[in-house]
Every structure is written in structure tokens, then in C-alpha cells.
Design a protein around this motif. Structure first.
Motif, PDB file in Angstrom:
ATOM      1  N   SER A  81      26.612  20.190  40.060  1.00 27.93           N
ATOM      2  CA  SER A  81      26.480  18.839  39.502  1.00 27.93           C
ATOM      3  C   SER A  81      27.581  17.878  39.939  1.00 27.93           C
ATOM      4  CB  SER A  81      26.419  18.904  37.978  1.00 27.93           C
ATOM      5  OG  SER A  81      27.576  19.524  37.443  1.00 27.93           O
ATOM      6  N   GLU A  82      28.740  18.393  40.342  1.00 25.26           N
ATOM      7  CA  GLU A  82      29.800  17.465  40.764  1.00 25.26           C
ATOM      8  C   GLU A  82      29.475  16.815  42.109  1.00 25.26           C
ATOM      9  OE1 GLU A  82      31.666  16.497  38.587  1.00 25.26           O
ATOM     10  OE2 GLU A  82      31.759  18.161  37.178  1.00 25.26           O
ATOM     11  N   LEU A  83      28.387  17.251  42.737  1.00 25.52           N
ATOM     12  CA  LEU A  83      27.903  16.531  43.914  1.00 25.52           C
ATOM     13  C   LEU A  83      27.565  15.094  43.532  1.00 25.52           C
ATOM     14  CD1 LEU A  83      27.320  17.205  46.910  1.00 25.52           C
ATOM     15  CD2 LEU A  83      24.968  17.715  46.238  1.00 25.52           C
ATOM     16  N   ALA A  84      26.985  14.929  42.334  1.00 24.92           N
ATOM     17  CA  ALA A  84      26.678  13.578  41.854  1.00 24.92           C
ATOM     18  C   ALA A  84      27.960  12.782  41.624  1.00 24.92           C
ATOM     19  CB  ALA A  84      25.862  13.665  40.566  1.00 24.92           C
ATOM     20  N   THR A  85      28.995  13.430  41.120  1.00 25.28           N
ATOM     21  CA  THR A  85      30.278  12.750  40.917  1.00 25.28           C
ATOM     22  C   THR A  85      30.850  12.279  42.244  1.00 25.28           C
ATOM     23  OG1 THR A  85      30.701  14.188  39.020  1.00 25.28           O
ATOM     24  CG2 THR A  85      32.580  13.004  39.917  1.00 25.28           C
ATOM     25  N   ALA A  86      30.779  13.142  43.259  1.00 28.49           N
ATOM     26  CA  ALA A  86      31.297  12.776  44.583  1.00 28.49           C
ATOM     27  C   ALA A  86      30.540  11.584  45.155  1.00 28.49           C
ATOM     28  CB  ALA A  86      31.203  13.972  45.521  1.00 28.49           C
ATOM     29  N   VAL A  87      29.237  11.547  44.922  1.00 27.95           N
ATOM     30  CA  VAL A  87      28.447  10.399  45.384  1.00 27.95           C
ATOM     31  C   VAL A  87      28.887   9.142  44.654  1.00 27.95           C
ATOM     32  CG1 VAL A  87      26.131   9.389  45.437  1.00 27.95           C
ATOM     33  CG2 VAL A  87      26.458  11.785  46.077  1.00 27.95           C
TER      34      VAL A  87
END
Length: 618
Positions: free
Chosen positions: A471-477
Motif C-alpha cells: 500500500s505504500e506504493l500509493a504513498t510514493a505516488v
């Protein structure tokens, strides 16, 4: 009478953290990851908003993965800076147990501010409160005690006057460094107190470099002088001490080959002529041969765990073991001859004590043979339509990499494969393998990029780890943090399946999807999933396409996810050997003593032979 300033306890904590500096003039705690909820939204949340211009707050998706990002940041910064995170009470806090354990095992600084129940107990039991029938002082946050280097429960606002400096002393202590947990009662966060103004004066924290004891130094120097073929094991302490160049000079001057742990890999570039590669279970043939034949093994900044020592079977029983470590606990392991000191200072002092010493010429042919074998394992496959091995995937990324590339990983097959096969420039490798924590990878890649924005970060992750925490992929985006994810899909937990079936002679069960008790075989579209969070996502067929996509990712300002199907079976052999042919060393994974299966009984007899060779000295 000294001047005071009236603040809530939460405001005082954030104001104080904002003026704790490094000796280079940077804020030591870079900021705070936060998910607000019951217990921290009114107290800490309000304080973070009030000080948002001097102490940033970042929103993540899960407390555990926020912690992973913070830990990766600290590791990439070589423990010179850190991050904090705050949680609500209950599950928000217990989500941080894995984070604290990971930081504890790896000796890395992270400040955890876990919200707690009411100190006044007036509304008990509050939402999410754990009630101990026999102990009124217990809360869910007590789960964090055994995995914290320093734990403190804040039940009065003035306790911060002593708790915060104690926390910083642990975070910046090179020997006792690790996670700090402040269990902050939610009512106390909002209570006001007249704090001395001087408490908020800016302070610089310097990380000490302890020098070795003169007698220990002399003793170890004499041991080296008597050795004919010593070998060095470089651990993470070399990197944390910023002793990379010192180690290189020491190895060349005294003709001593260097082997690596997971944490120590890339302290020397792979091209360095004295770098013999990985040691132990997932080690190179050259490194393990050198360690087996060594009459003196010199550990530098390593905690000598089972993978490094081949579960205590790797070293010659007549060899002497020296351990140079910042902490006496680690320096004394395996009945080592201890040299307690900063790694950089210790190597400099030792070199001065043995100015003319040179070991016998190490087996450079073995090193060359191993590097040729690496080229074979990582070579471009002729059939680009066939599923590649993990080694062939690594080879494709290696061909696309530059001196600015940092590869990272944490669990599954890839850590062993990367430790053996990846050929980094100095500082080009980041592995969380002390806790081998699935789900660290994507959050960790984000943390590395935050710490080193000038580097290209490539995250290797299996489909199993991706499904566990993505889910931290969304944070990175959301934050515009660019890194590349290479997602190798072998339809299950391929690494543990090989250990189960080859390493332990068990039946395939509950690891690969085809061996699970399910009604429908999954067909997960990882490209669509990653794209739904805003990443650029693509599936490739073959290593040529993979290599091209790794290069193309450099032109984007968002994360790139590259999915590639891989074979779950690389090479014949057992355990780690399946990653890159015959290499490595024994790993003690217990085998059933009683079984109805002949193959299992034969494996147990082999296991008895192997454990009989283990050193019993602690």
C-alpha cells in the motif's frame, strides 16, 4: 526564576524534537509518519499541525510499513539521521511490534510514539483498551517492551523533561542504537505544563567513535601477526561507522581477503580485488573456501548470525575468531577474541600496530572462478519466451544498472540470490535480512529514496511479499517519490517451497498456490493493481524487455512496477543451492526426527551428521 512556556505535552514533544540537530546542522529526526485515530488525533495530531512548518508530518497507509520506510531511511543514512512515527491506541500500536522488532534486530534508530490509554483511568475501559485482569498497569503497548531498546510510558507531562533526552541518547548511541518507544497516554498528550524555555534550546548530538582498549588491541594485533591466512567478514557495522575506505585500505595493505554479510555487502565494491563475495549459507564458493581454510577469522561489525557462520559449521575448528564490534555483547559471540571499538578506529589502530604485516596471497583464482560462475548464472537466456530464473532476472537488471543504482530487498529467494550474484558499486546494496521481513520492500524502497534522492533505487520483490504489503506504493505516488519495483511472479512462496521440498525433503504443501487448499487458482493482475494506485506498471516477457523497462523507468517521476513471470525451480540441489547451483553452506533448519517417509528419514540422518559439526561455544 527561569522563564517557562506553557504547552501541552504533545506540543512540547514536537517542539523539542524540532530542535534536536546532528553535528552537521540537520534535524536529527527528519519528521513524523502518522496515521491518526483514537488516542493521538487530538493531542499529537494538533501538535503536529501547529509545528508543521518546522517539523513535517507524512501520512502513510499502515503503521508497520510506515515504520519500514523510517527504518530504511535510517539505514540509508548510516544511522546519522532518523524518523519518528505515531500511532493510535490498540491495533495502531500493536501494528508497530514488527517494526520495532525489525529495527531492534538490525540495530537501527526509529522513534515510536505509540498512543496509550488514559493515565487517569477515568473513562476505562476506553475503545480498543486491553484489560489485564490481574495488572492494572498493563496496556497493549506493553507488547512493544521486549522489542524496544528504550521504553517509557508518559503518564505526566513533566516526564518528557527526562524521557526525551533519554530517548535521543539511545537513538544516537552507536552501541545501544535501536528502536525507542514512548507510550504516550492520550489524556496526558493534551495536558498543559509550564516547561522551562531552556529545554527547547537547539542541541547537537554527536555519534561517538569509541577507541579500543589498549590491551585488547595489542592482543588482537599479535593474533594477526601470527596468522598466515586470515579472512575478514565485513558486517553492517563497517557501513554504519563509515569505514568503507578504511576497510579497503586495510585489506590491500595487509593482503587479507574480505567476505561479506547481507548488511555489509557493498562496503567494498564488487570490483575490489580483495572482495571474495558473500559468506556462509548463501555465500560464494570463493568466500566459503577462504573461510573454511582460514586460521584467523576477523569479524568487523557483524553479529555473526547463522547465515554468516553456516549455522556454526563454516569456520575451521582450529581457527581463531576475532570480533571487532561496537557492542561487547556482539564482540563476545562464539567465544571470540573481542575488540570493542568503532570499526573505523579499530582498523586504523590495528593497521598501525601491524605496519609491515602481510598475509599469504589469497586464492585469487577461486575469486575469478566464482565471478565467471556468476556471469553464467546471470547470462541472458537464449529463449526469451521461457520463464527466466531469478539469476537471469538479476543479470538483466545488472546490465541496466549504473554506479548510482541501489538494489534492495528483504525476504524470499531474492536476498540469497542478490547477496551471491549482485555486483554493486560501493554503497549500491540495501538488504533487510536481520529480520527477513516480508513486506519491507516497497516501503523500504521509498525510505531509501527519501534518504538518497540522488540514487536510483531498484526494489526486488516476489509476488508473496507484494501481496503482503504494497500500500505504500500509493504513498510514493502521492509524494512523487520515484523508484523501480521488479516484481518476480512465481505464483506463490517459491523460496520456502524449495526449502520445504529440497532442503528438508518434505512434500510441497501450502506454499505454491497449486499446493494450497483452495477452490480456485488465483490469477492476480499485478499490473492493474499497481496502476490502480497510480504507479506506472507494465508486464514484460523475457529479460531483454526487463532490461529496457528498467532503463525507461528513469524518465518518470512516479514509481514504476515491472512484473515478470519467473520459474519456481532454478537449479537442482538443496535449500539455497537452488538459486545458483552448488554453493553456500549448511543452514540449520530442523528436520522431523520421526516420519513415515523414507526420504524424510534419510534427510534426518544427514541432518544429524551436519549438526554434529556445529560449534557449541557461545
Amino acid at each position: 526564576m527561569s522563564k517557562t512556556i506553557r504547552l501541552t505535552a504533545a506540543q512540547a514533544m514536537i517542539k523539542w524534537l524540532s530542535v534536536q540537530m546532528t553535528s552537521e546542522g540537520e534535524r536529527y529526526i527528519d519528521g513524523m509518519w502518522a496515521i491518526f485515530g483514537h488516542g493521538n488525533v487530538a493531542g499529537i495530531g494538533e501538535a503536529l499541525h501547529a509545528y508543521r512548518d518546522v517539523f513535517p508530518t507524512w501520512r502513510g497507509q499502515n503503521e508497520q510499513t510506515m515504520g519500514h520506510a523510517a527504518i530504511a531511511y535510517a539505514k540509508a543514512k548510516k544511522r546519522t539521521r532518523a524518523m519518528a512515527l505515531t500511532s493510535s491506541i490498540g491495533p495502531g500500536s500493536t501494528n508497530l511490534v514488527t517494526t520495532a522488532a525489525l529495527a531492534h534486530v538490525n540495530r537501527l534508530p526509529v522513534l515510536i510514539v505509540a498512543s496509550d490509554v488514559f493515565a487517569n483511568r477515568r473513562p476505562d475501559p476506553v475503545l480498543q483498551q486491553i484489560e489485564d485482569f490481574d495488572d492494572g498497569t498493563v496496556s497493549a503497548n506493553d507488547c512493544l517492551r521486549p522489542v524496544s531498546r528504550y521504553f517509557d510510558r508518559i503518564t505526566r507531562p513533566e516526564q518528557l523533561l527526562t524521557a526525551l533526552p533519554r530517548a535521543m541518547r539511545v537513538l544516537t548511541d552507536p552501541a545501544n542504537c535501536g528502536p525507542v518507544t514512548l507510550s504516550f497516554c492520550q489524556d496526558v498528550q493534551t495536558e498543559a505544563y509550564d516547561y522551562p524555555e531552556a529545554f527547547f534550546d537547539q542541541k547537537s548530538w554527536r555519534i561517538r567513535r569509541p577507541e579500543p582498549d589498549a590491551e585488547e588491541l595489542s592482543h588482537v594485533a599479535n593474533l594477526i601477526k601470527l596468522a598466515k591466512n586470515p579472512v575478514i567478514i565485513a558486517g553492517g557495522g563497517v557501513i554504519y561507522a563509515q569505514a568503507e575506505e578504511t576497510l579497503a585500505a586495510f585489506a590491500v595493505k595487509h593482503n587479507i581477503p574480505v567476505t561479506e554479510t547481507q548488511a555489509g555487502k557493498s562496503a567494498l565494491a564488487q570490483s575490489h580485488p580483495m572482495n571474495f563475495g558473500a559468506s556462509g549459507v548463501d555465500g560464494s564458493a570463493a568466500a566459503n573456501a577462504a573461510l573454511t581454510e582460514a586460521d584467523l577469522v576477523i569479524g568487523v561489525g557483524t553479529r555473526l548470525q547463522d547465515f554468516t557462520t553456516g549455522s556454526r559449521t563454516l569456520f575451521n575448528e582450529n581457527a581463531t575468531l576475532v570480533s571487532i564490534n561496537i557492542h561487547g555483547y556482539d564482540a563476545a559471540k562464539h567465544a571470540s577474541e573481542s575488540l570493542v571499538a568503532d570499526a573505523k578506529i579499530a582498523l586504523e589502530k590495528l593497521s598501525q600496530a601491524i605496519p609491515d604485516y602481510k598475509a599469504q596471497t589469497p586464492n585469487l583464482d577461486a575469486r575469478a572462478d566464482w565471478l565467471r560462475a556468476v556471469d553464467v548464472y546471470c547470462a541472458r537466456p537464449e529463449d526469451q519466451a521461457a520463464k527466466p530464473t531469478d539469476g537471469q532476472v538479476i543479470g538483466a537488471v545488472q546490465r541496466a544498472a549504473t554506479d548510482k543504482t541501489v538494489v534492495m530487498c528483504a525476504a524470499g529467494t531474492m536476498p540469497g540470490a542478490l547477496k551471491l550474484l549482485w555486483q554493486p558499486a560501493q554503497g549500491g546494496y540495501h538488504m533487510e535480512y536481520g529480520f527477513s521481513c516480508m513486506g519491507y520492500e516497497i516501503a523500504g524502497a521509498m525510505g531509501i529514496k527519501l534518504a538518497a534522492p540522488e540514487r536510483e533505487v531498484i526494489c526486488f520483490i516476489g509476488d508473496g511479499s507484494y501481496m503482503m504489503a504494497n500500500s505504500e506504493l500509493a504513498t510514493a505516488v502521492m509524494r512523487g517519490i520515484r523508484f523501480t519495483v521488479v516484481l518476480t511472479d512465481n505464483a506463490g512462496y517459491g523460496c520456502i517451497n524449495r526449502l520445504q521440498t529440497l532442503g528438508c525433503s518434505g512434500e510441497p504443501f501450502n506454499n505454491m498456490y497449486v499446493d494450497c487448499n483452495i477452490e480456485t487458482q488465483p490469477n492476480i493482475d499485478y499490473v492493474a493493481h499497481a496502476a490502480s494506485m497510480g504507479a506506472h506498471a507494465v508486464k514484460v516477457s523475457g529479460t531483454d524487455m526487463l532490461e529496457a523497462e528498467v532503463k525507461a523507468a528513469r524518465s518518470r517521476n512516479i514509481p514504476t512496477v515491472i512484473v515478470i513471470d519467473t520459474t519456481a525451480k532454478d537449479f537442482p540441489g538443496t535449500g539455497i543451492e537452488t538459486t545458483a547451483g552448488p554453493h553456500g553452506f549448511f543452514w540449520d533448519v530442523a528436520v522431523p526426527e520421526v516420519s513415515e517417509r523414507q526420504e524424510q528419514r534419510e534427510r534426518y540422518l544427514l541432518y544429524l551428521d551436519q549438526i554434529a559439526r556445529q560449534s557449541r561455544v557461545n
